[in-house]
Design a protein around this motif. Structure first.
Motif, PDB file in Angstrom:
ATOM      1  N   LEU A  47       9.989  -9.927   5.408  1.00 45.15           N
ATOM      2  CA  LEU A  47      10.381  -8.539   5.161  1.00 45.15           C
ATOM      3  C   LEU A  47      11.838  -8.456   4.715  1.00 45.15           C
ATOM      4  N   ALA A  48      12.690  -9.322   5.267  1.00 48.26           N
ATOM      5  CA  ALA A  48      14.086  -9.357   4.828  1.00 48.26           C
ATOM      6  C   ALA A  48      14.179  -9.823   3.377  1.00 48.26           C
ATOM      7  N   ALA A  49      13.397 -10.834   3.033  1.00 47.08           N
ATOM      8  CA  ALA A  49      13.388 -11.318   1.651  1.00 47.08           C
ATOM      9  C   ALA A  49      12.909 -10.220   0.696  1.00 47.08           C
ATOM     10  N   MET A  50      11.908  -9.462   1.121  1.00 47.43           N
ATOM     11  CA  MET A  50      11.407  -8.379   0.288  1.00 47.43           C
ATOM     12  C   MET A  50      12.463  -7.313   0.111  1.00 47.43           C
ATOM     13  N   SER A  51      13.207  -7.001   1.167  1.00 50.86           N
ATOM     14  CA  SER A  51      14.284  -6.016   1.080  1.00 50.86           C
ATOM     15  C   SER A  51      15.358  -6.463   0.097  1.00 50.86           C
ATOM     16  N   LEU A  52      15.682  -7.767   0.120  1.00 53.90           N
ATOM     17  CA  LEU A  52      16.661  -8.285  -0.824  1.00 53.90           C
ATOM     18  C   LEU A  52      16.163  -8.163  -2.260  1.00 53.90           C
ATOM     19  N   ARG A  53      14.890  -8.440  -2.478  1.00 49.27           N
ATOM     20  CA  ARG A  53      14.345  -8.316  -3.829  1.00 49.27           C
ATOM     21  C   ARG A  53      14.378  -6.882  -4.323  1.00 49.27           C
ATOM     22  N   MET A  54      14.184  -5.948  -3.405  1.00 52.07           N
ATOM     23  CA  MET A  54      14.147  -4.530  -3.789  1.00 52.07           C
ATOM     24  C   MET A  54      15.542  -3.921  -3.847  1.00 52.07           C
ATOM     25  N   GLY A  55      16.524  -4.675  -3.359  1.00 47.41           N
ATOM     26  CA  GLY A  55      17.885  -4.163  -3.398  1.00 47.41           C
ATOM     27  C   GLY A  55      18.177  -3.136  -2.332  1.00 47.41           C
ATOM     28  N   ALA A  56      17.383  -3.175  -1.253  1.00 44.61           N
ATOM     29  CA  ALA A  56      17.572  -2.183  -0.190  1.00 44.61           C
ATOM     30  C   ALA A  56      18.548  -2.674   0.840  1.00 44.61           C
ATOM     31  N   GLY A 103       4.002   0.796 -10.534  1.00 44.74           N
ATOM     32  CA  GLY A 103       5.324   0.383 -10.988  1.00 44.74           C
ATOM     33  C   GLY A 103       5.542  -1.121 -10.980  1.00 44.74           C
ATOM     34  N   PRO A 104       6.651  -1.561 -11.568  1.00 48.30           N
ATOM     35  CA  PRO A 104       6.951  -2.989 -11.670  1.00 48.30           C
ATOM     36  C   PRO A 104       7.166  -3.670 -10.322  1.00 48.30           C
ATOM     37  N   VAL A 105       7.390  -2.893  -9.299  1.00 45.98           N
ATOM     38  CA  VAL A 105       7.613  -3.441  -7.964  1.00 45.98           C
ATOM     39  C   VAL A 105       6.381  -4.206  -7.446  1.00 45.98           C
ATOM     40  N   VAL A 106       5.222  -3.888  -7.979  1.00 48.34           N
ATOM     41  CA  VAL A 106       3.972  -4.503  -7.530  1.00 48.34           C
ATOM     42  C   VAL A 106       4.034  -6.022  -7.646  1.00 48.34           C
ATOM     43  N   LEU A 107       4.558  -6.526  -8.742  1.00 51.93           N
ATOM     44  CA  LEU A 107       4.601  -7.977  -8.930  1.00 51.93           C
ATOM     45  C   LEU A 107       5.477  -8.663  -7.894  1.00 51.93           C
ATOM     46  N   SER A 108       6.577  -8.048  -7.501  1.00 47.57           N
ATOM     47  CA  SER A 108       7.422  -8.628  -6.456  1.00 47.57           C
ATOM     48  C   SER A 108       6.668  -8.719  -5.136  1.00 47.57           C
ATOM     49  N   TYR A 109       5.955  -7.654  -4.801  1.00 41.28           N
ATOM     50  CA  TYR A 109       5.146  -7.687  -3.579  1.00 41.28           C
ATOM     51  C   TYR A 109       4.073  -8.766  -3.661  1.00 41.28           C
ATOM     52  N   LEU A 110       3.401  -8.847  -4.787  1.00 44.62           N
ATOM     53  CA  LEU A 110       2.338  -9.847  -4.933  1.00 44.62           C
ATOM     54  C   LEU A 110       2.895 -11.262  -4.830  1.00 44.62           C
ATOM     55  N   ASP A 111       4.070 -11.505  -5.393  1.00 42.58           N
ATOM     56  CA  ASP A 111       4.700 -12.822  -5.270  1.00 42.58           C
ATOM     57  C   ASP A 111       4.982 -13.169  -3.811  1.00 42.58           C
ATOM     58  N   MET A 112       5.543 -12.214  -3.087  1.00 39.38           N
ATOM     59  CA  MET A 112       5.843 -12.455  -1.670  1.00 39.38           C
ATOM     60  C   MET A 112       4.559 -12.615  -0.856  1.00 39.38           C
ATOM     61  N   MET A 113       3.538 -11.838  -1.195  1.00 42.37           N
ATOM     62  CA  MET A 113       2.257 -11.955  -0.487  1.00 42.37           C
ATOM     63  C   MET A 113       1.640 -13.335  -0.727  1.00 42.37           C
ATOM     64  N   GLU A 146       0.839  -1.209   0.000  1.00 38.04           N
ATOM     65  CA  GLU A 146       0.000   0.000   0.000  1.00 38.04           C
ATOM     66  C   GLU A 146       0.871   1.255   0.000  1.00 38.04           C
ATOM     67  N   SER A 147       1.922   1.243   0.801  1.00 35.67           N
ATOM     68  CA  SER A 147       2.837   2.390   0.849  1.00 35.67           C
ATOM     69  C   SER A 147       3.550   2.572  -0.483  1.00 35.67           C
ATOM     70  N   ALA A 148       3.996   1.459  -1.083  1.00 38.34           N
ATOM     71  CA  ALA A 148       4.678   1.535  -2.374  1.00 38.34           C
ATOM     72  C   ALA A 148       3.742   2.074  -3.452  1.00 38.34           C
ATOM     73  N   LEU A 149       2.483   1.644  -3.419  1.00 39.41           N
ATOM     74  CA  LEU A 149       1.512   2.149  -4.392  1.00 39.41           C
ATOM     75  C   LEU A 149       1.294   3.650  -4.216  1.00 39.41           C
ATOM     76  N   ALA A 150       1.264   4.097  -2.972  1.00 39.19           N
ATOM     77  CA  ALA A 150       1.070   5.521  -2.705  1.00 39.19           C
ATOM     78  C   ALA A 150       2.248   6.343  -3.229  1.00 39.19           C
ATOM     79  N   LEU A 151       3.448   5.771  -3.167  1.00 43.10           N
ATOM     80  CA  LEU A 151       4.639   6.500  -3.613  1.00 43.10           C
ATOM     81  C   LEU A 151       4.895   6.376  -5.108  1.00 43.10           C
ATOM     82  N   ASP A 152       4.727   5.165  -5.632  1.00 46.84           N
ATOM     83  CA  ASP A 152       5.159   4.889  -7.002  1.00 46.84           C
ATOM     84  C   ASP A 152       4.048   4.487  -7.959  1.00 46.84           C
ATOM     85  N   GLY A 153       2.835   4.352  -7.483  1.00 46.26           N
ATOM     86  CA  GLY A 153       1.754   3.926  -8.368  1.00 46.26           C
ATOM     87  C   GLY A 153       1.896   2.492  -8.816  1.00 46.26           C
TER      88      GLY A 153
END
Length: 105
Positions: free
Chosen positions: A96-105, A68-78, A59-66
């Motif tokens: 959350l750690a796995a999601m951070s790794l996918r996002m490169g953070a 974007g391609p990041v949505v599919l990564s979130y949906l996969d993890m969800m 939800e936060s990512a959608l608010a910031l980026d609309g």
């Protein structure tokens, strides 16, 4: 809660996640946010903390980026979190750690 009932809830959540993924390019941002919020609410109601936290992050990512391609990564993890039967803070931390790794953070 009975195991069969929880399986039905998890299956419904996965179905909803898949529907978002399928419609992602054609779904208005407001509708996507509403769907993700509904999933977050179900996750909170049934103690699916990893799924709830990932939905909140999306939800936060959608608010910031609309849309974007990041949505599919979130949906996969969800989707993975919805199918996970383990519970507890350590499970949320792992997702959350796995999601951070996918996002490169």
């Amino acid at each position: 809660m009975k195991h069969d009932a929880m399986l039905a809830i998890r299956a419904d959540v996965v179905r909803r996640i898949d529907a978002i993924a399928e419609q992602r390019g054609h779904m208005p941002l407001a509708a996507m946010c509403e769907e993700v919020d509904g999933i977050r609410h179900v996750a909170r109601s049934y103690g699916l903390e990893p799924l709830e936290r990932l939905a909140s992050m999306l939800e936060s990512a959608l608010a910031l980026d609309g849309h974007g391609p990041v949505v599919l990564s979130y949906l996969d993890m969800m989707r993975d979190a919805a199918a996970c039967e383990d519970v507890g803070p350590h499970v949320s931390t792992a997702y959350l750690a796995a999601m951070s790794l996918r996002m490169g953070a």
